[in-house]
Design an enzyme around this catalytic site. Sequence first.
Site, short mmCIF file in Angstrom:
data_model
loop_
_atom_site.label_atom_id
_atom_site.label_comp_id
_atom_site.label_asym_id
_atom_site.label_seq_id
_atom_site.Cartn_x
_atom_site.Cartn_y
_atom_site.Cartn_z
N ASP A 95 -16.05 35.02 26.28
CA ASP A 95 -15.33 33.91 25.70
C ASP A 95 -14.62 33.20 26.84
OD1 ASP A 95 -13.11 33.52 22.80
OD2 ASP A 95 -14.26 32.10 24.00
N SER A 96 -14.25 31.92 26.60
CA SER A 96 -13.89 31.03 27.72
C SER A 96 -12.41 31.06 28.10
CB SER A 96 -14.26 29.59 27.33
OG SER A 96 -13.69 29.31 26.06
N GLY A 97 -11.57 31.65 27.26
CA GLY A 97 -10.18 31.78 27.66
C GLY A 97 -9.20 30.88 26.95
N GLY A 98 -9.65 29.74 26.45
CA GLY A 98 -8.71 28.82 25.80
C GLY A 98 -7.99 29.46 24.64
N PHE A 99 -8.75 30.07 23.76
CA PHE A 99 -8.18 30.70 22.56
C PHE A 99 -7.21 31.80 22.97
CE2 PHE A 99 -8.05 31.95 18.22
CZ PHE A 99 -7.91 33.34 18.23
N ASP A 149 -12.51 25.42 25.20
CA ASP A 149 -12.17 24.56 24.06
C ASP A 149 -10.69 24.69 23.71
OD1 ASP A 149 -12.42 27.22 23.31
OD2 ASP A 149 -12.92 26.71 21.23
N GLN A 191 -15.08 22.55 16.74
CA GLN A 191 -13.75 22.66 16.18
C GLN A 191 -13.67 21.73 14.96
OE1 GLN A 191 -11.55 24.86 16.76
NE2 GLN A 191 -12.28 25.70 18.72
N GLY A 218 -12.26 27.93 15.73
CA GLY A 218 -11.17 27.40 14.93
C GLY A 218 -11.06 28.00 13.55
N ASP A 268 -18.54 38.31 16.11
CA ASP A 268 -17.78 39.28 16.91
C ASP A 268 -16.43 39.48 16.24
OD1 ASP A 268 -16.41 36.68 18.14
OD2 ASP A 268 -15.18 38.43 18.67
N CYS A 306 -24.77 57.78 7.23
CA CYS A 306 -24.57 57.14 8.54
C CYS A 306 -25.15 58.02 9.65
CB CYS A 306 -23.08 56.92 8.78
SG CYS A 306 -22.72 56.16 10.39
N CYS A 308 -24.42 57.95 12.79
CA CYS A 308 -23.62 57.94 14.02
C CYS A 308 -23.18 59.35 14.42
CB CYS A 308 -22.41 57.01 13.87
SG CYS A 308 -20.94 57.79 13.20
N CYS A 311 -20.46 60.97 12.19
CA CYS A 311 -20.90 61.43 10.86
C CYS A 311 -21.89 62.59 10.96
CB CYS A 311 -21.53 60.27 10.10
SG CYS A 311 -20.31 59.01 9.70
N HIS A 337 -18.05 55.21 14.73
CA HIS A 337 -18.49 55.04 13.33
C HIS A 337 -18.35 53.59 12.87
CE1 HIS A 337 -19.23 55.44 9.12
NE2 HIS A 337 -18.11 54.75 8.92
N1 LIG Z 1 -13.17 30.02 22.52
C1 LIG Z 1 -12.77 30.34 21.27
N2 LIG Z 1 -12.62 31.63 20.93
C2 LIG Z 1 -12.19 31.96 19.67
C3 LIG Z 1 -11.98 33.31 19.35
C4 LIG Z 1 -11.51 33.62 18.07
N3 LIG Z 1 -11.15 34.82 17.51
C5 LIG Z 1 -10.74 34.49 16.26
N4 LIG Z 1 -10.24 35.34 15.40
C6 LIG Z 1 -9.88 36.68 15.80
C7 LIG Z 1 -9.52 37.33 14.55
C8 LIG Z 1 -8.78 38.59 14.71
C9 LIG Z 1 -7.90 38.81 15.77
C10 LIG Z 1 -7.18 40.02 15.82
C11 LIG Z 1 -7.35 40.94 14.81
C12 LIG Z 1 -6.57 42.23 14.82
O1 LIG Z 1 -5.78 42.40 15.78
O2 LIG Z 1 -6.76 43.04 13.89
C13 LIG Z 1 -8.22 40.69 13.74
C14 LIG Z 1 -8.93 39.50 13.71
N5 LIG Z 1 -10.84 33.17 15.99
C15 LIG Z 1 -11.31 32.60 17.12
C16 LIG Z 1 -11.53 31.27 17.42
C17 LIG Z 1 -11.97 30.94 18.71
C18 LIG Z 1 -12.14 29.57 19.12
O3 LIG Z 1 -11.94 28.61 18.34
N6 LIG Z 1 -12.54 29.32 20.38
ZN LIG Z 2 -20.77 57.16 10.95
#
Ligand SMILES: Nc1nc2cc3nc(NCCc4ccc(C(=O)O)cc4)[nH]c3cc2c(=O)[nH]1
Ligand SMILES: [Zn+2]
Length: 374
Positions: A95-99, A149, A191, A218, A268, A306, A308, A311, A337
């Site tokens: 991932d690119s880092g912005g988020f 982004d 976005q 987003g 992911d 399962c 794994c 299990c 698991h």
């Molecule tokens: N570049 C870029 N990367 C992203 C990564 C993201 N990841 C999410 N959600 C993560 C959800 C998330 C985060 C933490 C936990 C936990 O700690 O349990 C659970 C779910 N939304 C996201 C949106 C973007 C996005 O617009 N742009």
């Molecule tokens: Zn399992």
Amino acid sequence: MSAIFSFQSLARCSQTKARAGVFFTPHGPVETPRFMPVGTLANVKTVTPAQLQDTGAQMILSNTYHLHLQPGEAIVAGGGGLHKFMGWNGPMLTDSGGFQVFSLSEMRKISEEGVKFRSPHDGQIINLTPERSIEIQNTLGADVIMAFDECPPYPATRQEVEAATNRTYRWLERCIMAHQRGDQALFGIVQGGVYLDLRSQAAVALAKLDLPGYAIGGVSVGEPPELMAQIVKATAPLLPPEKPRYLMGVGTYREMAIAIASGIDLFDCVIPTRWARHGTAMVQGDRWNLKNAKFREDFAPLDETCPCYACQNFSRAYISHLVRSQEILAYTLLSIHNITELIRFTQKIRESILSDRFATEFGHWLEADSEQRD
Ligand SMILES: Nc1nc2cc3nc(NCCc4ccc(C(=O)O)cc4)[nH]c3cc2c(=O)[nH]1
Ligand SMILES: [Zn+2]
């Protein structure tokens, strides 16, 4: 798309927009739809690459923001690049880092240039721009790299979202200009917040750039699940059908089933590994807290269906004992698991699409009030 990256759609569901395919990368194929485990700091926490292989994982993620701060991309490159450095020879995405800047660092300032933030490690000011993000990702060496982004928070006004979406497009153009490596595929990110007209304008604009793959960003930022479903449903079909579609940060059963029905291929999420480290197992659509007394003398495996390592070799009572004792092995067994569980979930969905049984077999996940809420 360059020859070394290609996406082959193998089958379409006759009642939804779900599709089964294969995404070919220089480090091997990814059978879609597929869940990708998150390995933020060049490791999937508590799990060795060999154990990760056994879960059925094909493609995993790491993060530019984290690896730039620690150990730095130069060291990863010195170690032979991400794959060699961490011992994972399968497909990888960064991932690119912005988020991450926005969700993880205190002081940050955004401008047309990029994002300035204070390193949580040593307080130095870091200036992350589209060009710098691409340069770092080129140095890290993942197969798929994400455009830099701006992900607006939820909620955000239409004006805020429109500004972030337009800037994201201008930054994408700069990423395309800066991208050097032909053996890496640059994915654009759509976005648009919760504004469906902004979403479709962005999707159509990005589609014209003929990128090797597209992500919907987003979302999974605190919005209600039905809003995420609405956004994905409206946006996914506007992305080029012959390219892979990746929904960022999404990874629970229901969210993935609904998104796959709209034509999403890749996911992911930190949930399976994050929940594992809190002693929670994901079992056939449900979530169990292994600290619960009911598991104390339950000698069955977490899930007898399962395959794994956890299990096949241990009982709920044993894992519950480890969780209660805060033994580190608990987190490894539960991570193994939970990752296996979500990958099997997307594998079972893929098989159902290949035999056009998806709508029947997984239709219950698609209903608005499906009882097993994640
Ligand atoms: N570049 C870029 N990367 C992203 C990564 C993201 N990841 C999410 N959600 C993560 C959800 C998330 C985060 C933490 C936990 C936990 O700690 O349990 C659970 C779910 N939304 C996201 C949106 C973007 C996005 O617009 N742009
Ligand atoms: Zn399992």
